[in-house]
Design a protein around this motif. Structure first.
Motif, short mmCIF file in Angstrom:
data_model
loop_
_atom_site.label_atom_id
_atom_site.label_comp_id
_atom_site.label_asym_id
_atom_site.label_seq_id
_atom_site.Cartn_x
_atom_site.Cartn_y
_atom_site.Cartn_z
N THR A 154 0.84 -1.21 0.00
CA THR A 154 0.00 0.00 0.00
C THR A 154 0.87 1.26 0.00
O THR A 154 0.51 2.27 -0.61
N LEU A 155 2.03 1.20 0.65
CA LEU A 155 2.94 2.34 0.68
C LEU A 155 3.62 2.51 -0.69
O LEU A 155 3.76 3.63 -1.18
N LEU A 156 4.02 1.39 -1.28
CA LEU A 156 4.67 1.47 -2.59
C LEU A 156 3.70 1.97 -3.65
O LEU A 156 4.09 2.71 -4.57
N GLU A 157 2.43 1.61 -3.54
CA GLU A 157 1.42 2.12 -4.46
C GLU A 157 1.27 3.63 -4.34
O GLU A 157 1.10 4.33 -5.34
N LYS A 158 1.37 4.15 -3.11
CA LYS A 158 1.28 5.60 -2.89
C LYS A 158 2.45 6.31 -3.57
O LYS A 158 2.33 7.48 -3.96
N ALA A 159 3.57 5.62 -3.68
CA ALA A 159 4.75 6.20 -4.34
C ALA A 159 4.66 6.11 -5.86
O ALA A 159 5.47 6.69 -6.57
N GLY A 160 3.67 5.35 -6.35
CA GLY A 160 3.50 5.22 -7.79
C GLY A 160 4.08 3.96 -8.38
O GLY A 160 4.19 3.84 -9.61
N LEU A 161 4.44 2.98 -7.53
CA LEU A 161 5.05 1.75 -8.03
C LEU A 161 3.97 0.70 -8.31
O LEU A 161 3.08 0.47 -7.49
N ASP A 162 4.08 0.06 -9.45
CA ASP A 162 3.18 -1.02 -9.83
C ASP A 162 3.83 -2.34 -9.43
O ASP A 162 4.67 -2.88 -10.15
N ARG A 163 3.46 -2.85 -8.26
CA ARG A 163 3.96 -4.15 -7.77
C ARG A 163 2.73 -5.00 -7.45
O ARG A 163 1.97 -4.68 -6.54
#
Length: 410
Positions: A154-163
């Motif tokens: 959820t944090l990486l998504e906030k940064a714009g990462l598609d994982r």
């Protein structure tokens, strides 16, 4: 401000020198080794991994560190012998726990930005560095680790990462060579891998073509801020030498702390040792059995990268043991055994062990920007994400130098 010294010829020093030189600065690089990338930038895990941007500043890390303190083969090992440096670092580490989410997001954003710069530099120089753009696959065998990975996502998504989360069957389809059962994983298609040593050495050649001067085997004796510029005294095979510079960028890895103190700044870097093995794939069966997709085992803190047809890099662990570069068998053995568990048909007969000291700050964020004195700048403290972040931080510190130059010209 035209004449800039860069201290350190690892990945951050070389990317900084290149970023400055392509903007028109006269750059000189100082390093105590004979070539670029001979210390921590020599044999790391090879990942360029925005997906691994989670900082370690959370209570779970503290609990694991205490639990594993007396286990010599633990993924995270802390030498219980106290020192003021270690204690002060750990105290500051704990004060950063409230910033865990914000710092993870900030790190991921920086890692995403760094990709384009790194590839742009490589294209300009025309280099080959065993790059594999096959993504990075995080795998999980323990439910608690998998659940934590979902929260991190959820944090990486906030940064714009598609994982994206993948099932156990999808893990197997993404990397058919895998020979152990998993609960599932997370796959980041945009991440990639390569050989950091090849990249840094090739970029240093690109720097030379832009006019960068290299002082290798240079033992810097003193860095003195005169009030109007910076004087560097060093010793090399040519004897004692001295030169004045308009500015200096400290990119000296774990020695940045002592250099910063000499310049009147506090940069509380601690050396966190990491290990790797390079498995030489000498036979056809091993070459077929080794993975091409880069893996990250969060529980074991192990990462992998395939470096061409004949090499397989396995790296990981974190050891708080001061400025110690001893290669311990009880720390190398878990890497070899991990390979034999996950990829049993890969021969581990010919493995090359290595250890390096990651320059880590208590916040887990790099120190990028000006120091307290005019003309002094830092690009250091990248921890386990040195290669991942370096191309972006090189641009950021170059922006700072540009801003100071324009301010002086006004």
């Amino acid at each position: 401000m035209k004449n800039i010294a860069v201290i350190g010829a690892g990945i951050t020093g070389i990317t900084t020198a290149y970023a400055l030189a392509r903007r028109g600065y006269d750059v000189s690089v100082f390093d105590r080794n004979r070539y670029a990338a001979m210390e921590t930038s020599f044999a790391n895990g090879g990942q360029l991994s925005a997906s691994n941007a989670e900082v370690w500043t959370r209570w779970g890390t503290i609990v694991k560190g205490l639990k594993w303190m007396l286990k010599s083969d633990a993924p995270l090992l802390v030498n219980p012998r106290p020192s003021w440096h270690k204690l002060s670092w750990m105290a500051e580490f704990m004060t950063n726990i409230p910033h865990y989410e914000a710092n993870t997001i900030q790190t991921a954003k920086l890692a995403i930005e760094a990709r384009s710069h790194l590839l742009e530099f490589a294209k300009e120089v025309g280099m080959e560095f065993d790059m594999e753009q096959r993504g990075i696959l995080h795998v999980y065998k323990k439910q608690s680790e998998f659940d934590h990975a979902r929260r991190v996502n959820t944090l990486l998504e906030k940064a714009g990462l598609d994982r994206r989360e993948v099932s156990a069957d999808e893990v197997q389809r993404l990397e058919p060579a895998l020979r152990t059962k998993t609960l599932g994983g997370f796959y980041t298609e945009s991440d990639f891998t390569g050989d950091i040593h090849q990249y840094t050495r090739a970029l240093s050649t690109g720097c030379e073509k832009l006019g960068v001067k290299f002082h290798y085997k240079a033992n810097v004796a003193k860095i003195h801020h005169t009030g109007k510029d910076i004087r560097i005294d060093w010793h090399s095979g040519a004897g004692d030498q001295q030169q004045h510079f308009d500015g200096i960028v400290v990119c000296a890895g774990v020695t940045s702390r002592s250099i910063a103190a000499e310049l009147g700044d506090r940069v509380n870097i601690y050396p966190v040792k990491g290990y790797s093995i390079t498995v030489n794939l000498d036979d056809v069966d091993s070459q077929a059995a080794a993975p091409w997709v880069s893996l990250l085992d969060d529980e074991a803190k192990i990462v992998t990268s395939r470096l061409g047809r004949r090499r397989f890099r396995i790296a990981g662990t974190a050891e708080f043991n001061g400025y110690n570069l001893d290669i311990r068998d009880d720390r190398i053995r878990p890497l070899r055994e991990w390979c034999e568990t996950f990829f049993p048909d890969v021969s581990t007969e010919h493995c090359v062990p290595w250890a390096g000291l990651r320059p880590m700050l208590p916040s887990m964020l790099p120190k990028v920007g000006p120091g307290s004195k005019p003309g002094v700048f830092y690009n250091t403290g990248h921890g386990h994400l040195g290669w991942t972040l370096s191309a972006a931080t090189a641009q950021l510190v170059s922006d700072c130098v540009d801003a100071k130059r324009m301010q002086n010209a006004a």
